[in-house]
Design a protein around this motif. Structure first.
Motif, PDB file in Angstrom:
ATOM      1  N   GLY A   1       0.796  -1.222   0.000  1.00 20.88           N
ATOM      2  CA  GLY A   1       0.000   0.000   0.000  1.00 20.88           C
ATOM      3  C   GLY A   1       0.828   1.271   0.000  1.00 20.88           C
ATOM      4  O   GLY A   1       0.370   2.332   0.438  1.00 20.88           O
ATOM      5  N   HIS A   2       2.049   1.198  -0.519  1.00 14.35           N
ATOM      6  CA  HIS A   2       2.947   2.361  -0.572  1.00 14.35           C
ATOM      7  C   HIS A   2       2.681   3.158  -1.854  1.00 14.35           C
ATOM      8  O   HIS A   2       3.353   2.980  -2.860  1.00 14.35           O
ATOM      9  CB  HIS A   2       4.412   1.911  -0.536  1.00 14.35           C
ATOM     10  N   MET A   3       1.707   4.062  -1.817  1.00 12.65           N
ATOM     11  CA  MET A   3       1.268   4.728  -3.036  1.00 12.65           C
ATOM     12  C   MET A   3       2.291   5.752  -3.550  1.00 12.65           C
ATOM     13  O   MET A   3       2.415   5.944  -4.762  1.00 12.65           O
ATOM     14  CB  MET A   3      -0.080   5.399  -2.796  1.00 12.65           C
ATOM     15  N   ASP A   4       3.008   6.426  -2.640  1.00 11.06           N
ATOM     16  CA  ASP A   4       4.008   7.401  -3.086  1.00 11.06           C
ATOM     17  C   ASP A   4       5.115   6.715  -3.887  1.00 11.06           C
ATOM     18  O   ASP A   4       5.542   7.209  -4.937  1.00 11.06           O
ATOM     19  CB  ASP A   4       4.622   8.137  -1.884  1.00 11.06           C
ATOM     20  N   GLN A   5       5.574   5.564  -3.386  1.00 12.63           N
ATOM     21  CA  GLN A   5       6.616   4.823  -4.102  1.00 12.63           C
ATOM     22  C   GLN A   5       6.099   4.313  -5.443  1.00 12.63           C
ATOM     23  O   GLN A   5       6.839   4.303  -6.430  1.00 12.63           O
ATOM     24  CB  GLN A   5       7.118   3.649  -3.256  1.00 12.63           C
ATOM     25  N   MET A   6       4.842   3.885  -5.480  1.00 12.62           N
ATOM     26  CA  MET A   6       4.273   3.410  -6.741  1.00 12.62           C
ATOM     27  C   MET A   6       4.199   4.527  -7.767  1.00 12.62           C
ATOM     28  O   MET A   6       4.452   4.304  -8.961  1.00 12.62           O
ATOM     29  CB  MET A   6       2.885   2.812  -6.503  1.00 12.62           C
ATOM     30  N   ALA A   7       3.842   5.728  -7.305  1.00 14.28           N
ATOM     31  CA  ALA A   7       3.777   6.864  -8.224  1.00 14.28           C
ATOM     32  C   ALA A   7       5.158   7.183  -8.789  1.00 14.28           C
ATOM     33  O   ALA A   7       5.314   7.457  -9.981  1.00 14.28           O
ATOM     34  CB  ALA A   7       3.196   8.082  -7.512  1.00 14.28           C
ATOM     35  N   GLU A   8       6.191   7.115  -7.937  1.00 10.91           N
ATOM     36  CA  GLU A   8       7.563   7.354  -8.395  1.00 10.91           C
ATOM     37  C   GLU A   8       7.993   6.302  -9.412  1.00 10.91           C
ATOM     38  O   GLU A   8       8.629   6.613 -10.425  1.00 10.91           O
ATOM     39  CB  GLU A   8       8.519   7.356  -7.204  1.00 10.91           C
ATOM     40  N   LEU A   9       7.657   5.051  -9.130  1.00  5.27           N
ATOM     41  CA  LEU A   9       8.019   3.963 -10.045  1.00  5.27           C
ATOM     42  C   LEU A   9       7.260   4.062 -11.357  1.00  5.27           C
ATOM     43  O   LEU A   9       7.789   3.728 -12.418  1.00  5.27           O
ATOM     44  CB  LEU A   9       7.768   2.613  -9.373  1.00  5.27           C
TER      45      LEU A   9
END
Length: 230
Positions: free
Chosen positions: A130-138
């Motif tokens: 549920g790490h949405m910030d990291q997903m957005a960066e990726l």
């Protein structure tokens, strides 16, 4: 704009005028400056520590991009981008992303392929947490890798510009786990088509990926952010 002027604008990114332009453009697209707000040369020059000349030159560039309107004897006012602009950008971007993926099937290096695979793997991991910030960066990095892999400076430059135009709305609509997972699944399919050297499939999937992203925007905030029909 002539071919000569365009070439100079592209190469101008790190000049004083270019830095002022990039900063003002980022501030307009991020929503720091609101629609119809006046941009004042003196205040901006003082804020950025530059004279009025590079600010005035940056204003002319911003007007060419349709982000501000310069009214003679009155000043410069933010126009921003509308929901229709976003739709147009995504229709164009879907075709260019498809072309980019097609070129990448022939041009991608082993290192870029490995980074793309790692990117998709890491996005799966962060989705499970549920790490949405990291997903957005990726998500952003996946497209960077794809743009680099097409080995076309002009196509890469154009796609990065379109990416910047819709960054604000993308940040809002990528913040759901459902779309984040779906987006990464689409990235995986594009990656696999590129790995198999299937140019037709890679192009089709990358094109569809952009259209899916736009459809998701319409459902999750495009009208709210831009305040009009797309």
């Amino acid at each position: 704009m002539s071919h000569y002027d365009l070439k100079n604008e592209v190469n101008d990114k790190y000049s004083l005028r270019g830095r002022v332009f990039q900063k003002l453009r980022e501030d307009i697209l991020s929503g720091k400056y609101k629609e119809h707000e006046e941009l004042k040369e003196v205040a901006i020059g003082e804020e950025l520590g530059v004279s009025r000349t590079p600010v005035r030159e940056a204003f002319r560039q911003l007007e060419l991009e349709g982000l501000i309107q310069i009214v003679p004897n009155r000043g410069a006012y933010v126009t921003g981008i509308t929901a229709k602009d976003v739709k147009d950008i995504y229709m164009i971007r879907s075709l260019l992303e498809g072309l980019c993926a097609r070129l990448a099937t022939e041009k991608i290096t082993r290192e870029q392929m490995e980074e793309m695979e790692e990117n998709v793997y890491l996005a799966d991991f962060h989705a499970s947490k549920g790490h949405m910030d990291q997903m957005a960066e990726l998500d952003n990095r996946f497209h960077d890798i794809l743009y680099e892999a097409c080995d076309s400076k002009m196509l890469e430059h154009t796609l990065r510009d379109y990416h910047q135009y819709v960054l604000r709305v993308r940040q809002k609509t990528l913040s759901t786990n459902t779309r984040g997972r779906a987006s990464n699944d689409e990235h995986r399919q594009i990656m696999e088509a590129i790995r198999k050297k299937d140019a037709d499939q890679a192009e089709k999937l990358a094109n569809r990926h952009m259209l899916n992203a736009y459809d998701n925007m319409v459902k999750n905030g495009l009208y709210e952010i831009y305040g009009e029909e797309a």
